[in-house]
Design a protein around this motif. Structure first.
Motif, mmCIF file in Angstrom:
data_model
loop_
_atom_site.group_PDB
_atom_site.id
_atom_site.type_symbol
_atom_site.label_atom_id
_atom_site.label_comp_id
_atom_site.label_asym_id
_atom_site.label_seq_id
_atom_site.Cartn_x
_atom_site.Cartn_y
_atom_site.Cartn_z
ATOM 1 N N ARG A 248 -7.768 -5.538 0.964
ATOM 2 C CA ARG A 248 -6.984 -6.730 0.635
ATOM 3 C C ARG A 248 -5.909 -6.908 1.706
ATOM 4 N NH1 ARG A 248 -5.047 -5.093 -3.755
ATOM 5 N NH2 ARG A 248 -2.971 -4.563 -2.992
ATOM 6 N N TRP A 249 -5.783 -8.125 2.224
ATOM 7 C CA TRP A 249 -4.729 -8.418 3.188
ATOM 8 C C TRP A 249 -4.294 -9.862 3.023
ATOM 9 C CZ3 TRP A 249 -9.878 -8.225 4.666
ATOM 10 C CH2 TRP A 249 -10.400 -9.331 5.352
ATOM 11 N N HIS A 250 -3.299 -10.257 3.801
ATOM 12 C CA HIS A 250 -2.777 -11.625 3.731
ATOM 13 C C HIS A 250 -3.001 -12.323 5.065
ATOM 14 C CE1 HIS A 250 -0.795 -10.197 0.074
ATOM 15 N NE2 HIS A 250 -0.625 -11.477 -0.240
ATOM 16 N N ALA A 251 -3.560 -13.512 4.990
ATOM 17 C CA ALA A 251 -3.724 -14.364 6.170
ATOM 18 C C ALA A 251 -2.705 -15.486 6.086
ATOM 19 C CB ALA A 251 -5.132 -14.930 6.224
ATOM 20 N N ALA A 252 -2.182 -15.881 7.213
ATOM 21 C CA ALA A 252 -1.169 -16.935 7.262
ATOM 22 C C ALA A 252 -0.012 -16.642 6.314
ATOM 23 C CB ALA A 252 -1.797 -18.287 6.919
ATOM 24 N N ARG B 111 -11.525 5.361 9.476
ATOM 25 C CA ARG B 111 -10.519 5.502 10.531
ATOM 26 C C ARG B 111 -9.844 4.168 10.829
ATOM 27 N NH1 ARG B 111 -13.462 9.434 15.057
ATOM 28 N NH2 ARG B 111 -13.235 11.394 13.880
ATOM 29 N N ASN B 112 -10.630 3.104 10.878
ATOM 30 C CA ASN B 112 -10.057 1.791 11.176
ATOM 31 C C ASN B 112 -9.158 1.311 10.047
ATOM 32 O OD1 ASN B 112 -10.152 -0.315 13.283
ATOM 33 N ND2 ASN B 112 -10.918 -1.617 11.624
ATOM 34 N N LEU B 113 -9.570 1.518 8.801
ATOM 35 C CA LEU B 113 -8.769 1.069 7.666
ATOM 36 C C LEU B 113 -7.464 1.850 7.564
ATOM 37 C CD1 LEU B 113 -11.522 0.559 4.925
ATOM 38 C CD2 LEU B 113 -10.375 -1.170 6.318
ATOM 39 N N ILE B 114 -7.527 3.139 7.815
ATOM 40 C CA ILE B 114 -6.303 3.956 7.777
ATOM 41 C C ILE B 114 -5.315 3.486 8.837
ATOM 42 C CG2 ILE B 114 -5.393 6.271 8.219
ATOM 43 C CD1 ILE B 114 -7.969 7.372 6.938
ATOM 44 N N ALA B 115 -5.828 3.185 10.042
ATOM 45 C CA ALA B 115 -4.962 2.720 11.121
ATOM 46 C C ALA B 115 -4.353 1.364 10.802
ATOM 47 C CB ALA B 115 -5.749 2.659 12.428
ATOM 48 N N LEU B 116 -5.136 0.448 10.242
ATOM 49 C CA LEU B 116 -4.624 -0.887 9.935
ATOM 50 C C LEU B 116 -3.629 -0.862 8.783
ATOM 51 C CD1 LEU B 116 -7.810 -3.140 10.281
ATOM 52 C CD2 LEU B 116 -5.973 -2.760 11.930
ATOM 53 N N LYS B 117 -3.829 0.025 7.828
ATOM 54 C CA LYS B 117 -2.866 0.134 6.733
ATOM 55 C C LYS B 117 -1.549 0.719 7.242
ATOM 56 C CE LYS B 117 -2.131 1.877 2.067
ATOM 57 N NZ LYS B 117 -2.684 2.650 0.919
ATOM 58 N N ALA C 239 -0.390 0.347 10.164
ATOM 59 C CA ALA C 239 0.246 -0.708 10.953
ATOM 60 C C ALA C 239 0.619 -1.918 10.107
ATOM 61 C CB ALA C 239 -0.688 -1.130 12.082
ATOM 62 N N ARG C 240 0.350 -1.865 8.792
ATOM 63 C CA ARG C 240 0.667 -2.932 7.845
ATOM 64 C C ARG C 240 -0.073 -4.230 8.160
ATOM 65 N NH1 ARG C 240 7.189 -2.248 6.631
ATOM 66 N NH2 ARG C 240 7.054 -0.067 5.929
ATOM 67 N N VAL C 241 -1.232 -4.098 8.764
ATOM 68 C CA VAL C 241 -2.088 -5.261 8.981
ATOM 69 C C VAL C 241 -2.793 -5.629 7.678
ATOM 70 C CG1 VAL C 241 -4.089 -6.148 10.248
ATOM 71 C CG2 VAL C 241 -2.399 -4.715 11.415
ATOM 72 N N ILE C 242 -3.150 -4.609 6.890
ATOM 73 C CA ILE C 242 -3.764 -4.814 5.578
ATOM 74 C C ILE C 242 -2.836 -4.253 4.505
ATOM 75 C CG2 ILE C 242 -6.111 -4.773 6.497
ATOM 76 C CD1 ILE C 242 -6.368 -1.906 5.492
ATOM 77 N N ASP C 243 -2.983 -4.755 3.295
ATOM 78 C CA ASP C 243 -2.151 -4.289 2.185
ATOM 79 C C ASP C 243 -2.644 -2.954 1.642
ATOM 80 O OD1 ASP C 243 -0.816 -6.662 2.517
ATOM 81 O OD2 ASP C 243 -1.876 -7.689 0.884
ATOM 82 N N ASP C 244 -3.939 -2.870 1.414
ATOM 83 C CA ASP C 244 -4.497 -1.646 0.823
ATOM 84 C C ASP C 244 -6.005 -1.671 0.972
ATOM 85 O OD1 ASP C 244 -4.512 0.793 -0.376
ATOM 86 O OD2 ASP C 244 -3.835 0.095 -2.352
ATOM 87 N N PHE C 245 -6.636 -0.522 0.776
ATOM 88 C CA PHE C 245 -8.096 -0.443 0.802
ATOM 89 C C PHE C 245 -8.565 0.604 -0.190
ATOM 90 C CE2 PHE C 245 -6.970 2.904 3.789
ATOM 91 C CZ PHE C 245 -7.911 3.895 3.540
ATOM 92 N N LEU C 246 -9.852 0.567 -0.488
ATOM 93 C CA LEU C 246 -10.464 1.476 -1.448
ATOM 94 C C LEU C 246 -11.828 1.903 -0.932
ATOM 95 C CD1 LEU C 246 -9.689 2.596 -4.267
ATOM 96 C CD2 LEU C 246 -10.997 0.731 -5.272
#
Length: 397
Positions: A81-85, A33-39, A41-48
């Motif tokens: 996978r996401w991007h920091a800074a 649920r958390n990963l789906i919400a963050l994706k 919201a474009r906080v993370i690039d993708d998840f598996l």
């Protein structure tokens, strides 16, 4: 657990490592649920989301080794996978385990989290813990592996002396987190009861466990700390506990704070000591070593560019291997032709080896002929052995 060091036995400064327990009934559902919400919201690039068997037996082109196996008792493997800074890629892997396999008898599902960035980790970056878990008090993902201890709370130390010592000993020896003991000079109000870890930067906040000693526990806590860990705590002060084995550069006096005001204001001196302690080269536990190896060797969530680059590399590798095989085949063919030519010469072209005539064979096999040749060698080249049946001439004739 990001550290400024290059030694192989210490935690690299590009990583964030954590291990805890989810005390709820459906940890994997909370992660999804958390990963789906963050994706979204474009906080993370993708998840598996991977089954551990699938993760261990991946059949893609990327090489695997034993370190990529999540191990026995694994329930699920999540990769993000996401991007920091903005420009720094971060890869993180979370594995959940059955409590029976993790040797815990207090309930909850154990999780191990490893994250690595393309450069040194910064405390102001988003916490990998809240990438996988919702940062909500309603989800109890923040249990320590030491029973009765939480990450996002001011944990009251036990009243019983033996239990107090056992907890302090376990926290120093078993935990992957930074542990801080704070003594209350007097009973604080609601603001002072809040955990001081709330003032820490995001990536450091979920790596620090705070213990609270009540005013009447001053002597017993100080005695227990000196007995178990060789450090003391001032009345109304705090101390950052040493890990076991101790981190290089740790000094008890250096990480002891004389006064901590629990009035809801930011305890600047204590926070600075925690940050300073976090910068020390941490010894890398064996299980943390395996978690980091799984992240690096067992990664599945590749970008299209990474897939393309890897495919090109594999094409080059296969082409080189094929060229080597072709050259080897040519060498084998030449060797086979040479062998056939030699065989034809030895057999006279009819497939059977040449043999001497019966008469010659009989002469060569004669014992007398062999004896004569032997005597001839001893007599030297100027004297010839007489032929069989011929009498040698006498000196007077």
């Amino acid at each position: 657990m990001a550290k400024n060091t290059t030694a192989s036995t210490t935690v690299p400064d590009t990583t964030w490592l954590g291990r805890g327990r989810h005390l709820g009934s459906e940890p994997e559902r909370d992660v999804r649920r958390n990963l789906i919400a963050l994706k979204a919201a474009r906080v993370i690039d993708d998840f598996l989301d991977l089954d551990p068997v699938e993760a261990a037996r991946s059949t893609d082109l990327y090489p695997r080794d034993e370190s990529a196996d999540p191990g026995p008792g694994a329930r699920r493997v999540f990769e993000v996978r996401w991007h920091a800074a903005d420009d720094v890629t971060v890869r993180a892997q979370l594995t959940t385990y059955d409590p029976e396999q993790r040797r815990t008898d207090r309930g909850g599902v154990t999780w191990v989290l490893a994250a690595e960035a393309e450069r040194a980790w910064e405390a102001d970056w988003i916490s990998p813990a809240t990438v996988f878990w919702p940062d909500s008090d309603q989800v109890e993902w923040d249990g320590e592996t030491v029973p009765g201890v939480r990450l996002r709370a001011a944990n009251r130390l036990p009243k019983d002396d033996d239990e107090l010592r056992r907890r302090l000993r376990a926290c120093a020896r078993q935990s992957w987190f930074i542990h801080v003991v704070v003594h209350e000079a007097m009973t604080p109000d609601a603001l002072g009861s809040r955990p001081v870890t709330a003032f820490l930067p995001p990536s450091l906040r979920h790596r620090v466990v705070e213990h609270r000693a009540s005013p009447e526990q001053a002597l017993i806590v100080d005695f227990a700390l000196k007995k178990e860990l060789g450090v003391g705590i001032p009345r109304g002060g705090a101390v950052v506990l040493p890990p076991a084995p101790k981190a290089s550069g740790y000094d008890a006096e250096r990480f002891t704070i004389r006064n901590v005001f629990l009035d809801g204001t930011e305890p600047t001196e204590l926070l600075d000591k925690i940050k300073e302690f976090d910068a020390l080269p941490w010894p890398r536990p064996a299980e943390a070593e395996r978690a980091l190896a799984r992240l690096r060797q067992g990664w599945h969530l590749h970008t299209l560019d990474e897939e393309l680059a890897h495919a090109r590399t594999m094409v080059t590798t296969y082409a080189t291997a094929l060229r080597s095989m072709t050259e080897s085949c040519d060498l084998y063919r030449e060797a086979a032709q040479s062998a056939l030519a030699a065989l034809a010469e030895a057999t006279g072209g009819n497939g059977a080896p040449r043999t001497a005539s019966p008469v010659a064979a009989k002469e060569d096999a004669s014992p007398l002929k062999s004896l004569t040749k032997t005597f001839a060698r001893f007599r030297g080249p100027s004297r010839q052995a007489p032929e069989p049946g011929v009498q040698p001439e006498s000196p007077g004739q």
